[in-house]
Structure formats: C-alpha cells, structure tokens
Write an enzyme that holds these catalytic residues in place. Sequence first.
Site, short mmCIF file in Angstrom:
data_model
loop_
_atom_site.label_atom_id
_atom_site.label_comp_id
_atom_site.label_asym_id
_atom_site.label_seq_id
_atom_site.Cartn_x
_atom_site.Cartn_y
_atom_site.Cartn_z
N ALA A 31 -16.58 12.93 -4.96
CA ALA A 31 -15.89 13.99 -4.22
C ALA A 31 -15.33 15.06 -5.15
CB ALA A 31 -14.76 13.36 -3.41
N THR A 70 -17.21 8.82 3.36
CA THR A 70 -17.11 7.81 4.41
C THR A 70 -18.47 7.14 4.61
OG1 THR A 70 -16.67 7.37 6.77
CG2 THR A 70 -17.41 9.60 6.21
N VAL A 126 -5.13 6.90 5.66
CA VAL A 126 -3.73 6.82 6.09
C VAL A 126 -2.80 7.29 4.97
CG1 VAL A 126 -4.18 5.03 7.78
CG2 VAL A 126 -3.63 4.35 5.43
N ARG A 185 0.85 -1.20 0.00
CA ARG A 185 0.00 0.00 0.00
C ARG A 185 0.89 1.25 0.00
NH1 ARG A 185 -4.22 -0.35 4.66
NH2 ARG A 185 -4.96 1.55 3.66
N HIS A 229 -6.65 7.33 12.01
CA HIS A 229 -6.27 5.92 11.92
C HIS A 229 -4.81 5.72 11.56
CE1 HIS A 229 -10.79 4.93 11.16
NE2 HIS A 229 -10.53 5.32 12.40
N1 APR Z 1 -16.33 10.22 -3.97
C1 APR Z 1 -16.89 10.30 -2.73
N2 APR Z 1 -17.26 9.21 -2.01
C2 APR Z 1 -17.04 8.00 -2.58
C3 APR Z 1 -16.46 7.84 -3.86
C4 APR Z 1 -16.09 9.02 -4.56
N3 APR Z 1 -15.53 8.97 -5.79
N4 APR Z 1 -16.38 6.50 -4.13
C5 APR Z 1 -16.89 5.85 -3.05
N5 APR Z 1 -17.31 6.75 -2.13
C6 APR Z 1 -17.92 6.51 -0.82
C7 APR Z 1 -18.70 5.23 -0.69
O1 APR Z 1 -20.04 5.43 -1.13
C8 APR Z 1 -18.65 5.00 0.83
O2 APR Z 1 -19.71 5.66 1.49
O3 APR Z 1 -16.88 6.42 0.11
C9 APR Z 1 -17.33 5.66 1.23
C10 APR Z 1 -16.25 4.66 1.55
O4 APR Z 1 -16.66 3.95 2.68
P1 APR Z 1 -15.63 2.87 3.31
O5 APR Z 1 -15.05 2.02 2.22
O6 APR Z 1 -16.35 2.22 4.46
O7 APR Z 1 -14.42 3.76 3.86
P2 APR Z 1 -14.37 4.55 5.23
O8 APR Z 1 -15.71 5.07 5.64
O9 APR Z 1 -13.26 5.53 5.11
O10 APR Z 1 -13.92 3.38 6.27
C11 APR Z 1 -13.63 3.81 7.58
O11 APR Z 1 -12.90 1.58 8.10
O12 APR Z 1 -11.71 -0.22 7.33
C12 APR Z 1 -11.68 0.84 8.23
O13 APR Z 1 -9.83 1.98 9.09
C13 APR Z 1 -10.54 1.75 7.92
O14 APR Z 1 -10.48 4.16 7.86
C14 APR Z 1 -11.22 3.03 7.46
C15 APR Z 1 -12.56 2.95 8.16
#
Ligand code: APR
Length: 223
Positions: free
Chosen positions: A211, A169, A87, A55, A103
């Site tokens: 985004a 998120t 990260v 990564r 994180h």
């Molecule tokens: N623009 C904006 N949002 C997006 C895009 C994009 N191009 N593509 C995907 N998404 C959104 C998805 O719809 C989802 O709601 O980003 C979000 C990603 O969610 P996760 O994969 O769950 O990521 P995150 O919320 O950052 O996870 C939180 O979980 O695994 C742990 O520690 C890890 O920091 C991470 C934490």
Amino acid sequence: MKIAVLTGAGVSAESGIKTFRDSDGLWEGHDVMEVASPEGFERNPKVVLDFYNQRRKQLLTVKPNAAHFALADLEKNHDVTIITQNVDDLHERAGSTNLIHLHGELLKVRSTFDEDLILDWKEDLNLGDFCENNHQLRPHIVWFGEMVPMIEVAADVVARADAVIIVGTSMQVYPAAGLVQYAKPDAHIYFVDPKPSISESKRITVFAEKASIGVPKVVELLK
Ligand code: APR
C-alpha cells in the site's frame, strides 16, 4: 470527482497492525469465534475484553503510513469517502475526514442493550463497569454473524463514485467484499495489494505492491 476508497487490514499492515489472513494473523492464540462473535462474548466476556484492550493499547503505539497520508491528500482535489473494514483510527490520524467504519471502531464502546449508546473507550473505562440502566458495555466492533449497519450507506457511496480504489483487502468477508459490484460500469477501479485477488482488465488497474508504494501512485494518477 467522487472517489470511493475501500480499505482492509492491508492498508495498516506497514503501520505494524497484523492482517487477519496472512500467516501469523491477528487471531493468534485465539479462535476467531472466541473473540469476535456475540456467542464468544456471552461465554467469556473477560477474554474478549482483554483481547480488544490489548489491540486498543497497541493502537497507541502505531502510526499512519504513506498510504493513509496519500488517501488523506486525495481529499484536497476530490470528493473522497473512505469505506474501511478496519477498526483502527489511522485514516483519521492521517487526516481523512470522510469515513465509514463498516466493522466498528476499536476506540469506541457501546451498550449491549442500546446500540445507539456509543462512548469513547477512554483509558480509565473498565468495560466490566456497567453504564447507566445497568447495561454491560462491549467493544463497538461488528462481530461475525452481526449486521453491518452502514452497508447500505457504503453501497450508495460506491454506486455514485466516478472511481473506486480498493486497498489491502482479501475480498473474502461479506457484505464488504460485495461493495465493488455497486460500481458504475464506467467507474475505473484501482486495486492495490501485493497478492491481488482480482485481475487486471479494461476497467481494473492492479498495483501488485504494498500500500505504501501503490497508493501514492494511484493518488498521483488521480490528482
Ligand atoms: N499493503 C497492501 N496490502 C497488503 C499488505 C500491504 N503491505 N500486506 C498484506 N496485504 C493484503 C493481503 O494480501 C490481503 O489481501 O491485505 C489483505 C488482508 O486481507 P485480510 O487479512 O483478509 O483482511 P481484510 O480483507 O481486511 O479482512 C476483512 O475480515 O476478519 C474480518 O472483520 C475482519 O475487517 C476484517 C475482515
């Protein structure tokens, strides 16, 4: 104006870094608890170190996108703090200067013995090496089941904010997902995500888009 920005993996998706819970999430080929837990590291440090090394190397090949740059731009007119679950260093590379990495950071390592001993993860640093006092180095990442040291600082930032921007998120992982509860009743919330997990209301404006499209719109509104 004080602005708190909470970002997740979605803000880096268009830079080429996979999110965690989209179909082909980051953990491909790896069970989460195998590579993102202290037990997994204990069981097989080499698998974990190789996973994070991959990564880290990928990070050298990706660039910030329009969302990162727009958030950096916001600092010109407002007191902005970025609270990221990511990260990667894309916010920093886009020019944001006030960050809280909830994180941890992929480009840093720490001693397994003294968590205040944090080093840059330089090319030549083989994590199998032992730092002084013979303590194993590990990625400076908060793994599942571990404390999130910066959560109180982040909650205080949200509680003082006049506006909160939430980008990319799924709001599924606590304590980060609970930060929005600290927002003042009169603080407006802007939510940017193509698949939003919260709905529009008087105090929440939802941009159901990527985004790189939605964040510049929010920044334009707040300029
Ligand atoms: N623009 C904006 N949002 C997006 C895009 C994009 N191009 N593509 C995907 N998404 C959104 C998805 O719809 C989802 O709601 O980003 C979000 C990603 O969610 P996760 O994969 O769950 O990521 P995150 O919320 O950052 O996870 C939180 O979980 O695994 C742990 O520690 C890890 O920091 C991470 C934490």
